[in-house]
Write a protein that holds these residues in place. Sequence first.
Motif, PDB file in Angstrom:
ATOM      1  N   GLY A  87      26.738  34.720  28.765  1.00  0.00           N
ATOM      2  CA  GLY A  87      26.296  34.399  30.124  1.00  0.00           C
ATOM      3  C   GLY A  87      27.244  34.850  31.218  1.00  0.00           C
ATOM      4  O   GLY A  87      26.844  34.908  32.385  1.00  0.00           O
ATOM      5  N   GLU A  88      28.486  35.194  30.883  1.00  0.00           N
ATOM      6  CA  GLU A  88      29.435  35.628  31.908  1.00  0.00           C
ATOM      7  C   GLU A  88      29.057  36.988  32.469  1.00  0.00           C
ATOM      8  O   GLU A  88      28.531  37.847  31.750  1.00  0.00           O
ATOM      9  N   ASP A  89      29.369  37.197  33.758  1.00  0.00           N
ATOM     10  CA  ASP A  89      29.111  38.514  34.349  1.00  0.00           C
ATOM     11  C   ASP A  89      30.329  38.944  35.155  1.00  0.00           C
ATOM     12  O   ASP A  89      31.143  38.134  35.589  1.00  0.00           O
ATOM     13  N   PHE A  90      30.398  40.287  35.312  1.00  0.00           N
ATOM     14  CA  PHE A  90      31.583  40.896  35.909  1.00  0.00           C
ATOM     15  C   PHE A  90      31.142  42.040  36.820  1.00  0.00           C
ATOM     16  O   PHE A  90      30.257  42.816  36.475  1.00  0.00           O
ATOM     17  N   THR A  91      31.808  42.124  37.962  1.00  0.00           N
ATOM     18  CA  THR A  91      31.527  43.189  38.915  1.00  0.00           C
ATOM     19  C   THR A  91      32.679  44.179  38.905  1.00  0.00           C
ATOM     20  O   THR A  91      33.845  43.793  38.926  1.00  0.00           O
ATOM     21  N   PHE A  92      32.337  45.455  38.886  1.00  0.00           N
ATOM     22  CA  PHE A  92      33.348  46.517  38.828  1.00  0.00           C
ATOM     23  C   PHE A  92      33.147  47.474  40.012  1.00  0.00           C
ATOM     24  O   PHE A  92      32.037  47.727  40.424  1.00  0.00           O
ATOM     25  N   MET A 103      28.438  47.738  40.722  1.00  0.00           N
ATOM     26  CA  MET A 103      27.990  47.578  39.356  1.00  0.00           C
ATOM     27  C   MET A 103      28.338  46.178  38.860  1.00  0.00           C
ATOM     28  O   MET A 103      29.429  45.670  39.130  1.00  0.00           O
ATOM     29  N   ASN A 104      27.388  45.608  38.149  1.00  0.00           N
ATOM     30  CA  ASN A 104      27.612  44.292  37.551  1.00  0.00           C
ATOM     31  C   ASN A 104      27.120  44.333  36.111  1.00  0.00           C
ATOM     32  O   ASN A 104      26.051  44.886  35.832  1.00  0.00           O
ATOM     33  N   ILE A 105      27.910  43.779  35.203  1.00  0.00           N
ATOM     34  CA  ILE A 105      27.514  43.689  33.804  1.00  0.00           C
ATOM     35  C   ILE A 105      27.534  42.224  33.409  1.00  0.00           C
ATOM     36  O   ILE A 105      28.559  41.541  33.561  1.00  0.00           O
ATOM     37  N   GLN A 106      26.404  41.740  32.926  1.00  0.00           N
ATOM     38  CA  GLN A 106      26.316  40.383  32.411  1.00  0.00           C
ATOM     39  C   GLN A 106      26.145  40.429  30.903  1.00  0.00           C
ATOM     40  O   GLN A 106      25.231  41.079  30.382  1.00  0.00           O
ATOM     41  N   HIS A 107      27.033  39.748  30.199  1.00  0.00           N
ATOM     42  CA  HIS A 107      26.889  39.618  28.751  1.00  0.00           C
ATOM     43  C   HIS A 107      25.962  38.440  28.474  1.00  0.00           C
ATOM     44  O   HIS A 107      26.258  37.305  28.858  1.00  0.00           O
ATOM     45  N   ILE A 108      24.850  38.704  27.838  1.00  0.00           N
ATOM     46  CA  ILE A 108      23.900  37.641  27.517  1.00  0.00           C
ATOM     47  C   ILE A 108      24.276  36.973  26.193  1.00  0.00           C
ATOM     48  O   ILE A 108      24.663  35.809  26.144  1.00  0.00           O
ATOM     49  N   ARG A 109      24.182  37.731  25.106  1.00  0.00           N
ATOM     50  CA  ARG A 109      24.500  37.208  23.772  1.00  0.00           C
ATOM     51  C   ARG A 109      24.447  38.374  22.800  1.00  0.00           C
ATOM     52  O   ARG A 109      23.614  39.266  22.939  1.00  0.00           O
ATOM     53  N   ASN A 110      25.362  38.377  21.823  1.00  0.00           N
ATOM     54  CA  ASN A 110      25.417  39.453  20.849  1.00  0.00           C
ATOM     55  C   ASN A 110      25.620  40.790  21.584  1.00  0.00           C
ATOM     56  O   ASN A 110      26.574  40.945  22.323  1.00  0.00           O
ATOM     57  N   ALA A 111      24.722  41.766  21.413  1.00  0.00           N
ATOM     58  CA  ALA A 111      24.842  43.032  22.135  1.00  0.00           C
ATOM     59  C   ALA A 111      23.952  43.086  23.368  1.00  0.00           C
ATOM     60  O   ALA A 111      23.881  44.121  24.033  1.00  0.00           O
ATOM     61  N   THR A 112      23.282  42.006  23.683  1.00  0.00           N
ATOM     62  CA  THR A 112      22.353  41.986  24.811  1.00  0.00           C
ATOM     63  C   THR A 112      23.116  41.899  26.125  1.00  0.00           C
ATOM     64  O   THR A 112      23.928  40.995  26.332  1.00  0.00           O
ATOM     65  N   LEU A 113      22.839  42.860  27.004  1.00  0.00           N
ATOM     66  CA  LEU A 113      23.504  42.958  28.295  1.00  0.00           C
ATOM     67  C   LEU A 113      22.485  43.146  29.398  1.00  0.00           C
ATOM     68  O   LEU A 113      21.416  43.722  29.178  1.00  0.00           O
ATOM     69  N   LYS A 114      22.836  42.694  30.607  1.00  0.00           N
ATOM     70  CA  LYS A 114      22.146  43.108  31.829  1.00  0.00           C
ATOM     71  C   LYS A 114      23.136  43.960  32.622  1.00  0.00           C
ATOM     72  O   LYS A 114      24.228  43.512  32.943  1.00  0.00           O
ATOM     73  N   VAL A 115      22.741  45.183  32.919  1.00  0.00           N
ATOM     74  CA  VAL A 115      23.604  46.105  33.633  1.00  0.00           C
ATOM     75  C   VAL A 115      22.930  46.462  34.950  1.00  0.00           C
ATOM     76  O   VAL A 115      21.861  47.083  34.961  1.00  0.00           O
ATOM     77  N   GLU A 116      23.534  46.059  36.059  1.00  0.00           N
ATOM     78  CA  GLU A 116      23.079  46.461  37.389  1.00  0.00           C
ATOM     79  C   GLU A 116      23.911  47.664  37.805  1.00  0.00           C
ATOM     80  O   GLU A 116      25.136  47.564  37.956  1.00  0.00           O
ATOM     81  N   PHE A 117      23.233  48.802  37.991  1.00  0.00           N
ATOM     82  CA  PHE A 117      23.939  50.066  38.173  1.00  0.00           C
ATOM     83  C   PHE A 117      23.170  50.928  39.161  1.00  0.00           C
ATOM     84  O   PHE A 117      21.995  51.220  38.952  1.00  0.00           O
ATOM     85  N   ALA A 118      23.814  51.290  40.237  1.00  0.00           N
ATOM     86  CA  ALA A 118      23.208  52.161  41.254  1.00  0.00           C
ATOM     87  C   ALA A 118      21.838  51.643  41.700  1.00  0.00           C
ATOM     88  O   ALA A 118      20.885  52.408  41.855  1.00  0.00           O
ATOM     89  N   GLY A 119      21.757  50.345  41.897  1.00  0.00           N
ATOM     90  CA  GLY A 119      20.550  49.744  42.441  1.00  0.00           C
ATOM     91  C   GLY A 119      19.447  49.452  41.446  1.00  0.00           C
ATOM     92  O   GLY A 119      18.381  48.963  41.838  1.00  0.00           O
ATOM     93  N   LYS A 120      19.680  49.717  40.175  1.00  0.00           N
ATOM     94  CA  LYS A 120      18.689  49.446  39.136  1.00  0.00           C
ATOM     95  C   LYS A 120      19.284  48.501  38.092  1.00  0.00           C
ATOM     96  O   LYS A 120      20.502  48.473  37.878  1.00  0.00           O
ATOM     97  N   THR A 121      18.407  47.744  37.442  1.00  0.00           N
ATOM     98  CA  THR A 121      18.842  46.779  36.437  1.00  0.00           C
ATOM     99  C   THR A 121      18.317  47.186  35.068  1.00  0.00           C
ATOM    100  O   THR A 121      17.106  47.391  34.889  1.00  0.00           O
ATOM    101  N   PHE A 122      19.236  47.302  34.122  1.00  0.00           N
ATOM    102  CA  PHE A 122      18.906  47.696  32.757  1.00  0.00           C
ATOM    103  C   PHE A 122      19.161  46.516  31.819  1.00  0.00           C
ATOM    104  O   PHE A 122      20.203  45.857  31.902  1.00  0.00           O
TER     105      PHE A 122
END
Length: 252
Positions: free
Chosen positions: A247-252, A1-20
């Motif tokens: 813009g920072e992202d984190f892998t868990f 899983m990877n979560i990237q903080h874009i700006r404000n509440a906007t996120l990119k969440v890579e989870f179980a092979g899909k990107t939200f």
Amino acid sequence: MNIQHIRNATLKVEFAGKTFLIDPFLADKGTYPAFPNSARQDQKNPLNDLPVPLDSIIDADAVIVTHLHLDHWDDVAKDVLSKDIPLFTQNEQDAQKIRNNGFQNVEVLQEDTVFEGIQLIKTKGEHGRGPILEIAGSVCGVVFKHEDEKAVYIAGDTVWYEEVEKVIKQHQPEVIVVNAGDNQFVEGGSLVMGAEDVLAVHKAAPTAIILSVHMEAVNHWALSRTDLKQFASEHHFSSQLIVPEDGEDFTF
């Protein structure tokens, strides 16, 4: 899983092979007027540029819109997102408004929604306390679950209250994303979490990693990243708190 903080509440969440893509607020810096009756009336929103190219932000398998306030679903998002992308929102009223923008694949989140094998569990939220709730309107959060991933709770625009505690107790998320800019109007108090709310989340889930977003992005913020980090240090939970830059992202 990877979560990237874009700006404000906007996120990119890579989870179980899909990107939200979560709560897309995609306009250029200074596109919209300042939110009224609040601090920094001389500063237009958003306060910062997007940290990564727009094309990379909208490259997603699905979109989740927790509510329709401008800083979670803006005109640029309506224009640039594919009209057939799967899109999830909190209720039928919001879904119909999004369909009216031309989107053809809109679904209302439930407590048992499944997308490509991933559980998407709608959670409750309160966008403030007291009379301001009538103005702020309804909101939601979402818990992501999959057998191959850690559970993630994206709380959305909510303050700390009993329903947030219930979600934590029921789902035992290992990663919790909170909107913690303590955004406020001149009258009405906090609309989202402040420092004490984040501490309450930590006390409810002391082993979870907390990502604090929705900070220093629109004019009515009241809690800075620096001040939250200092508060966490003073209350001994810095090791469990991440306060990402845009813009920072984190892998868990």
